[in-house]
Design a protein around this motif. Structure first.
Motif, mmCIF file in Angstrom:
data_model
loop_
_atom_site.group_PDB
_atom_site.id
_atom_site.type_symbol
_atom_site.label_atom_id
_atom_site.label_comp_id
_atom_site.label_asym_id
_atom_site.label_seq_id
_atom_site.Cartn_x
_atom_site.Cartn_y
_atom_site.Cartn_z
ATOM 1 N N ALA A 50 -27.781 35.422 -8.563
ATOM 2 C CA ALA A 50 -27.207 34.559 -7.525
ATOM 3 C C ALA A 50 -27.401 33.083 -7.849
ATOM 4 O O ALA A 50 -26.574 32.241 -7.476
ATOM 5 N N LEU A 51 -28.484 32.743 -8.568
ATOM 6 C CA LEU A 51 -28.821 31.329 -8.805
ATOM 7 C C LEU A 51 -28.531 30.867 -10.226
ATOM 8 O O LEU A 51 -28.776 29.709 -10.568
ATOM 9 N N ALA A 52 -28.034 31.771 -11.066
ATOM 10 C CA ALA A 52 -27.808 31.400 -12.465
ATOM 11 C C ALA A 52 -26.792 30.266 -12.604
ATOM 12 O O ALA A 52 -26.977 29.360 -13.430
ATOM 13 N N LYS A 53 -25.720 30.313 -11.825
ATOM 14 C CA LYS A 53 -24.684 29.286 -11.954
ATOM 15 C C LYS A 53 -25.203 27.898 -11.587
ATOM 16 O O LYS A 53 -25.036 26.950 -12.385
ATOM 17 N N PRO A 54 -25.835 27.711 -10.398
ATOM 18 C CA PRO A 54 -26.364 26.364 -10.109
ATOM 19 C C PRO A 54 -27.475 25.952 -11.081
ATOM 20 O O PRO A 54 -27.711 24.759 -11.284
ATOM 21 N N ALA A 55 -28.168 26.932 -11.707
ATOM 22 C CA ALA A 55 -29.218 26.609 -12.675
ATOM 23 C C ALA A 55 -28.650 26.303 -14.049
ATOM 24 O O ALA A 55 -29.377 25.853 -14.954
ATOM 25 N N ARG A 56 -27.340 26.558 -14.245
ATOM 26 C CA ARG A 56 -26.650 26.336 -15.515
ATOM 27 C C ARG A 56 -27.340 27.088 -16.662
ATOM 28 O O ARG A 56 -27.605 26.534 -17.734
ATOM 29 N N THR A 57 -27.654 28.335 -16.393
ATOM 30 C CA THR A 57 -28.263 29.184 -17.405
ATOM 31 C C THR A 57 -27.772 30.604 -17.194
ATOM 32 O O THR A 57 -27.093 30.892 -16.206
ATOM 33 N N ASN A 58 -28.104 31.503 -18.134
ATOM 34 C CA ASN A 58 -27.670 32.881 -17.938
ATOM 35 C C ASN A 58 -28.670 33.612 -17.045
ATOM 36 O O ASN A 58 -29.861 33.263 -17.016
ATOM 37 N N PRO A 59 -28.205 34.625 -16.333
ATOM 38 C CA PRO A 59 -29.059 35.292 -15.333
ATOM 39 C C PRO A 59 -30.338 35.892 -15.917
ATOM 40 O O PRO A 59 -31.393 35.812 -15.295
ATOM 41 N N ARG A 60 -30.257 36.462 -17.110
ATOM 42 C CA ARG A 60 -31.452 37.104 -17.658
ATOM 43 C C ARG A 60 -32.534 36.074 -18.007
ATOM 44 O O ARG A 60 -33.733 36.310 -17.778
#
Length: 562
Positions: A50-60
């Motif tokens: 859920a937070l990967a996009k605002p964190a600008r990183t991949n989910p894993r």
């Protein structure tokens, strides 16, 4: 347990924001839920996805950072990352032991919460017109509404129960004429019998009571009969009160608590509410006249067509008093209103909400909320049961309560989601077998009581404190499964309240009963090892407490012997 885990995740996310791994304003709703299989842990969350996009990183990658930031806690034994970035939590045995201790500490309060925050809520249910005995459909509405009230109260809401009924109009006229015909000695086969009259045997009872000059008591008032068969108005008043009293007796036998308010439709006319509502709708410019009738432009608010408010003969349609009635709810301070109705009321929902919006009173578009129940088919011996001798045309609620008992009737009517059609199998409800879900659940409660009696009969004592101190001795799969099932209860109660789905309690209790029965058949409780015996009985008694708590929310008894 779920709340504690969510707190740990939030703390980890705050740490990532402080470290700059997450932007300071990064937020997203994430899900934390039980896993379908405990092989994949006890709980799983999609927080990293859920937070990967605002964190600008991949989910894993974010999942790895989030796991590293999790505070140490005895609740969690290990954490794994699965798939594209799901995080699976494996709880420690100590976490489940603590939950069992919590059951003992909170007892009857276990599973209750304050998520409702004392919110003032009104639930309107049953609302049957007083023209005859309550039928099985009313029974389903009664148990859904009653259980909703119980569940919402268990989660902190201040709940008011309301019964609204039509004490005037065409149906009541037909009732009065039917009772009058019986009072005058006219039989249903007589050509003089009212064309739309009610034919059930209960009409005879009302007429006999009227002629005997009895007093009917309903809704806090006494209505004496005059005994004059030619006085139709007197017959009407008495018949309504008499049948309202009969409905109360039916609900009492069904275990439905007395309503806080009984609201009469006629009061909306006598106090001018209907006329005032019509004037306000005209004043706000949402009406028009056509063919001598007054219409409301409900299409302005999403309805499929405009609706007549006042017919050309000057009488109002049912729609307008319904709007006036809901205005009274709003004016009485209810900012949350839940209406439990049969599915045949679906068509009225849009027009009532449209009427409320047209008044420009600041009422939210989603107010009131609705819970609708589907029809019930009653079966006996593989064949549908359609009529009752007393009612003449349908199966009454009292018929079922008398035949299968209050507990079975309530459980069967609440066991499925209200918007699904259901079959009420009388033979199954009466059976004392594991196929009968209410028997299966109640027997689980009684089984633990039996173990305690056996303990006493053998001259042995159970030490609760020692049992709770020795929970680490419980390490087999059946004990772990039962503890996990117990720990789900607070989450189920919360979900039932938030989703207005009390049937979730019924489903959960069957799962809990299954876990307890499975444990009972696989292991001896009364063993020589005192510490192990105390621990096993402590776990069984905890399960018994949760069974009792859940059955109470359904209005079903928890017997000690069966």
């Amino acid at each position: 347990m779920k709340d504690q885990l969510r707190t740990l995740i939030e703390q980890a996310l705050d740490g990532l924001r402080s470290a700059g791994t997450l932007p300071a304003d990064a937020s997203a709703a994430f899900v934390l839920e039980r896993t379908k299989s405990r092989e994949h842990g006890d709980f799983a969350t999609n927080a990293a996805l859920a937070l990967a996009k605002p964190a600008r990183t991949n989910p894993r990658a974010l999942a790895q950072a989030l796991v590293a930031a999790l505070p140490q806690n005895s609740l969690v034994e290990k954490v794994e990352i699965a798939g594209p970035g799901f995080i699976n939590f494996f709880l420690s045995p100590a976490a489940y032991h603590e939950e069992v201790r919590r059951v003992f500490a909170e007892a009857a309060q276990y599973g209750r919460s304050t998520i409702g925050a004392n919110k003032k809520t009104q639930i309107e249910f049953v609302s049957a017109n007083p023209t005859g005995p309550l039928h099985i459909g009313h029974g389903r509405g009664a148990v859904v509404g009653d259980c909703l009230a119980r569940v919402l109260e268990a989660t902190g809401s201040d709940v008011g129960r309301e019964f609204y009924y039509n004490d005037a109009g065409a149906q009541i006229d037909n009732l009065a004429k039917s009772v009058q015909a019986r009072a005058l000695g006219i039989d249903v086969d007589d050509p003089r019998w009212p064309a739309d009259g009610y034919r059930g045997d209960y009409i005879k009872d009302v007429a006999a009571a009227f002629l005997a000059r009895e007093v009917a008591h309903a809704d806090g008032r006494d209505v004496p009969a005059t005994g004059d068969a030619n006085d139709l108005d007197a017959i009407r008043r008495f018949a309504v009160a008499y049948l309202r009293h009969e409905q109360d007796l039916d609900l009492q036998a069904f275990g439905v608590a007395p309503f806080d308010t009984y609201y009469l439709e006629s009061s909306l006319y006598t106090d001018g509410s209907v006329e005032r509502t019509a004037q306000e709708l005209v004043k706000h410019g949402h009406t028009f006249e056509q063919d001598g009738a007054l219409w409301l432009r409900t299409t302005d608010f999403g309805d499929d067509k405009d609706r007549v408010m006042r017919k050309s003969d000057g009488t109002y349609t049912y729609f307008l008093p319904d709007v006036a009635y809901h205005v009274s709810k709003w004016n009485r301070g209810y900012r949350r209103v839940i209406n439990e109705h049969g599915s045949d009321h679906h068509s009225t929902l849009m027009r009532v909400k449209a009427g409320l919006q047209a008044l420009d009173m600041g009422i939210p578009k989603n107010w009131p909320e609705y819970v609708l129940h589907q029809m019930v088919t009653v079966m006996r011996g593989g064949e549908e049961v359609k009529i009752s001798k007393r009612a003449g045309s349908y199966v009454t609620l009292r018929d079922l309560v008398d035949e299968v008992g209050r507990d079975a009737t309530r459980y069967f009517l609440i066991a499925r989601k209200s918007d699904s059609q259901m079959v009420f199998d009388i033979d199954l409800a009466r059976s004392q077998s594991n196929d009968n879900p209410v028997y299966y659940i109640q027997y689980a409660h009684a089984r633990v009581c039996s173990v305690l009696r056996q303990l006493d009969e053998r001259g042995l004592a159970w030490n609760r404190d020692n049992g709770l101190a020795q929970l680490a001795r419980l390490d087999n799969e059946h004990e772990s499964a039962l503890m996990a099932e117990i720990s789900r209860y607070p989450e189920v109660v919360e979900a039932a309240a938030l989703n207005l789905e009390p049937h979730l309690i019924a489903s959960y209790l069957r799962d809990l009963a299954n876990a307890l029965h499975t444990y009972y058949h696989a292991h001896q409780f009364i063993v020589e090892d005192v510490d192990l015996r105390d621990a096993r009985i402590a776990l069984a008694v905890a399960a018994r407490q949760v069974l009792a708590n859940g059955l109470d929310l359904l209005g079903v008894s928890a017997p000690e012997q069966m």
